[in-house]
Design an enzyme around this catalytic site. Structure first.
Site, short mmCIF file in Angstrom:
data_model
loop_
_atom_site.label_atom_id
_atom_site.label_comp_id
_atom_site.label_asym_id
_atom_site.label_seq_id
_atom_site.Cartn_x
_atom_site.Cartn_y
_atom_site.Cartn_z
N SER A 1 48.56 36.23 31.34
CA SER A 1 47.38 37.35 31.59
C SER A 1 48.69 37.77 32.82
O SER A 1 47.98 39.18 33.33
CB SER A 1 46.45 36.94 32.72
OG SER A 1 46.35 35.71 33.63
N GLU B 1 37.03 44.42 44.94
CA GLU B 1 37.43 43.35 45.08
C GLU B 1 38.69 42.85 44.99
O GLU B 1 38.89 43.55 43.69
CB GLU B 1 35.88 42.48 44.87
CG GLU B 1 35.90 41.94 44.18
CD GLU B 1 35.99 42.59 42.47
OE1 GLU B 1 35.46 43.70 43.07
OE2 GLU B 1 36.72 42.36 41.72
N LYS C 1 45.30 43.21 34.38
CA LYS C 1 43.67 43.99 35.23
C LYS C 1 43.89 45.56 35.51
O LYS C 1 43.31 46.16 35.38
CB LYS C 1 44.16 43.61 36.62
CG LYS C 1 43.83 42.53 37.34
CD LYS C 1 42.27 41.77 37.04
CE LYS C 1 41.87 40.61 37.24
NZ LYS C 1 41.04 39.89 36.94
C1 LIG Z 1 46.85 37.29 36.68
C2 LIG Z 1 45.40 36.69 36.65
N1 LIG Z 1 44.90 36.10 35.36
C3 LIG Z 1 43.95 36.34 35.42
C4 LIG Z 1 43.21 36.40 36.50
C5 LIG Z 1 41.19 35.68 36.40
O1 LIG Z 1 40.33 37.48 35.94
P1 LIG Z 1 39.73 37.45 34.59
O2 LIG Z 1 38.87 36.01 34.13
O3 LIG Z 1 39.28 38.52 35.30
O4 LIG Z 1 41.41 37.90 33.39
C6 LIG Z 1 42.83 37.20 37.38
C7 LIG Z 1 42.64 37.14 38.27
O5 LIG Z 1 42.57 37.80 39.67
C8 LIG Z 1 44.89 37.54 37.61
O6 LIG Z 1 45.57 37.84 38.53
#
Ligand SMILES: Cc1ncc(COP(=O)(O)O)c(C=O)c1O
Length: 396
Positions: A378, A112, A90
Site C-alpha cells: 500500500s 485526519e 491514499k
Molecule cells: C501506506 C499505508 N497503508 C495502509 C494504511 C491503512 O489505511 P487503509 O486501511 O485505509 O488502507 C495507511 C494509513 O495511513 C497507509 O499510510
C-alpha cells in the site's frame, strides 16, 4: 445472491449507516445525494482518470516477486501502490474527493491522518487545486511520522497536532469531525479510509477500486487468467484492502486475507486487532466493530504502525469478517518488522510499516505451488526509516 458491497442505505449486512450529530445531518445528506451522480458522471470520470494516469502515475505495476515467491512456494505478485505519487494508495481517494468537493462548491478542505500518507495526499491535491487545507494529526503520530508533517507544511497545509486520548488516528478523527461541525457549510471533510458515516465507506471503496480494476487486466496479461487464488492486504480503516478486493469480493473463487495490527499481541492489551477483539458499537458515524470495554468505552489501541493504530474498522470489513468471507489475521509488530526486512533483502523494496503487516501474513498461510497470490504494497517505507533502523535486522 448476497453482495458484500454497500446497499443503497450504506449498510454492509448489519454494519454501516450514518450516525452523526444533528448539526451534520444536512452535510451528510447532501453528500449522500450527490456522490454517486458525480462519481458516475463523464465529466468527473474524465478528469479523475486523467489525473490518475498523468499525475499519480497509474496504472501501478503488478510485479511478480520471484525471490519472495520462491520463499513461500507460490507465485506472488505485488501490487505496487508504493510507486504512486506521494508514496501510497491514499492519493487515489484524495483526488476523487477533492474533485467532488469542487463540484459541490466547497473551498475549504479538512482531513485526519495517522501515518501522514492521507494528510500528504490531501495537502498535495489541495496545492494542485489551490484550495485551503487543514490536517488533524495526533501528537504521537506527528512525532513518529515527522517526515510527512514537514511535507504537509511545505505543501501549504496547516497541520494541527491533537493532544486528546493517546494522540493517534482516533483522536485526530474526533478533532476533524469537531471542525466539520463548526464549519458545516463551506468545509468538505476528506476521510482517508473506508470509515465514517455513509456515504464515505462506499465512496472511498469506489475511488480505490481502480486497484482491483487494474489487477484484473494485469493478471489477464501476465497469467492468462483474471482472478487470483488469494488477495492479501493490510487493514487500518480498510481502504487499500477495499480497493484490492472490490471487483472480486463477490467471486467465491478468490480467497481474501486481511491483516490487522496485532501490536504486541492480541491478548497483550496493546493491540489494534479490531476484528479479533471488537464488539459491535458506533465509532465516527458508523456501526461497526470497536475495541471497547464492558461499559462500551473505547479502549485505546496500539500498533507500531501509525496507519493501523485505530480501534475501529470499516463496516465493509466488519461484515466480511462476520460472514467469514475474509480470513482475518493479526500480525504483531515484530512479525511486521521481520517481513519488512525480508521484502527489502529479497526484492529491494522497502515497504511502509502498514504494508509490512500484509507481508507478515505470508508465513501464516499454506500455499500450493500453482497458487497465484496478489498482495498489495500500500505504501513505501520512507516515512518509517527511524522505526526500521531502531529495530535490528532480523534474518530469517
Ligand atoms: C501506506 C499505508 N497503508 C495502509 C494504511 C491503512 O489505511 P487503509 O486501511 O485505509 O488502507 C495507511 C494509513 O495511513 C497507509 O499510510
Amino acid at each position: 445472491m448476497m453482495s458484500y458491497l454497500a446497499d443503497p442505505n450504506g449498510y454492509f449486512g448489519e454494519f454501516g449507516g450514518a450516525f452523526v450529530p444533528e448539526i451534520l445531518h444536512r452535510c451528510v445528506e447532501e453528500l449522500q445525494h450527490t456522490y454517486l451522480n458525480v462519481l458516475q458522471s463523464k465529466n468527473f470520470r474524465d478528469e479523475y482518470t486523467q489525473l490518475l494516469r498523468d499525475y499519480v502515475g497509474r496504472p501501478s505495476p503488478l510485479y511478480l516477486a520471484r525471490r519472495l515467491s520462491a520463499r513461500y512456494g507460490c507465485r506472488i505478485y505485488l501490487k505496487r501502490e508504493d510507486l504512486n505519487h506521494t508514496g501510497a494508495h491514499k492519493i487515489n481517494n484524495a483526488i476523487g474527493q477533492v474533485l467532488l468537493a469542487q463540484r459541490m462548491g466547497k473551498r475549504r478542505i479538512i482531513a485526519e491522518t495517522g501515518a501522514g500518507q492521507h494528510g500528504v495526499a490531501t495537502a498535495t491535491v489541495c496545492a494542485l487545486m489551490g484550495m485551503e487545507c487543514v490536517v488533524y494529526m495526533g501528537k504521537t503520530d506527528v512525532e513518529r511520522q515527522h517526515a510527512n508533517v514537514e511535507k504537509m507544511k511545505m505543501l501549504g497545509a496547516r497541520v494541527v497536532s491533537v493532544t486528546s486520548g493517546n494522540m493517534t488516528l482516533k483522536d485526530a478523527t474526533n478533532e476533524a469531525i469537531r471542525d466539520w461541525c463548526c464549519h458545516p457549510s463551506d468545509t468538505y471533510y476528506i476521510i482517508g479510509s473506508t470509515v465514517g458515516p455513509h456515504p464515505y465507506p462506499d465512496m472511498v471503496a469506489r475511488l480505490q477500486s481502480v486497484i482491483s480494476e487494474e489487477i484484473r487486466k494485469q493478471l489477464k496479461e501476465q497469467e492468462g487468467r483474471d482472478c487470483p487464488d488469494y488477495l492479501i492486504a493490510c487493514v487500518g480503516g480498510g481502504s487499500n484492502a477495499a480497493g484490492t478486493i472490490y471487483h472480486y469480493v463477490d467471486d467465491p473463487r478468490v480467497k481474501i486475507v486481511l491483516a490487522e495490527a496485532g501490536g504486541k499481541g492480541v491478548e497483550s492489551g496493546k493491540t489494534a486487532a479490531t476484528m479479533a477483539l471488537g464488539r459491535t458499537g458506533i465509532i465516527h458515524g458508523a456501526r461497526t466493530y470497536v475495541i471497547q470495554n464492558e461499559d462500551g468505552q473505547i479502549v485505546e489501541p496500539y500498533s507500531i504502525s501509525a496507519g493501523l493504530d485505530y480501534p475501529g474498522i470499516g463496516p465493509m470489513h466488519a461484515n466480511l469478517a462476520r460472514q467469514k468471507r475474509a480470513q482475518i489475521l493479526a500480525v504483531n509488530d515484530d512479525e511486521a518488522l521481520r517481513a519488512a526486512y525480508e521484502l527489502t533483502r529479497l526484492e529491494g523494496i522497502i515497504p511502509a510499516l502498514e504494508s509490512a503487516h500484509a507481508l507478515g501474513a505470508l508465513p501464516k498461510l499454506h500455499f500450493q505451488p500453482n497458487d497465484v497470490v496478489v498482495l498489495t504494497v500500500s505504501g513505501r517505507g520512507d516515512k518509517d526509516m527511524d522505526t526500521y533502523l531502531a529495530a535490528p535486522y532480523q534474518a530469517s
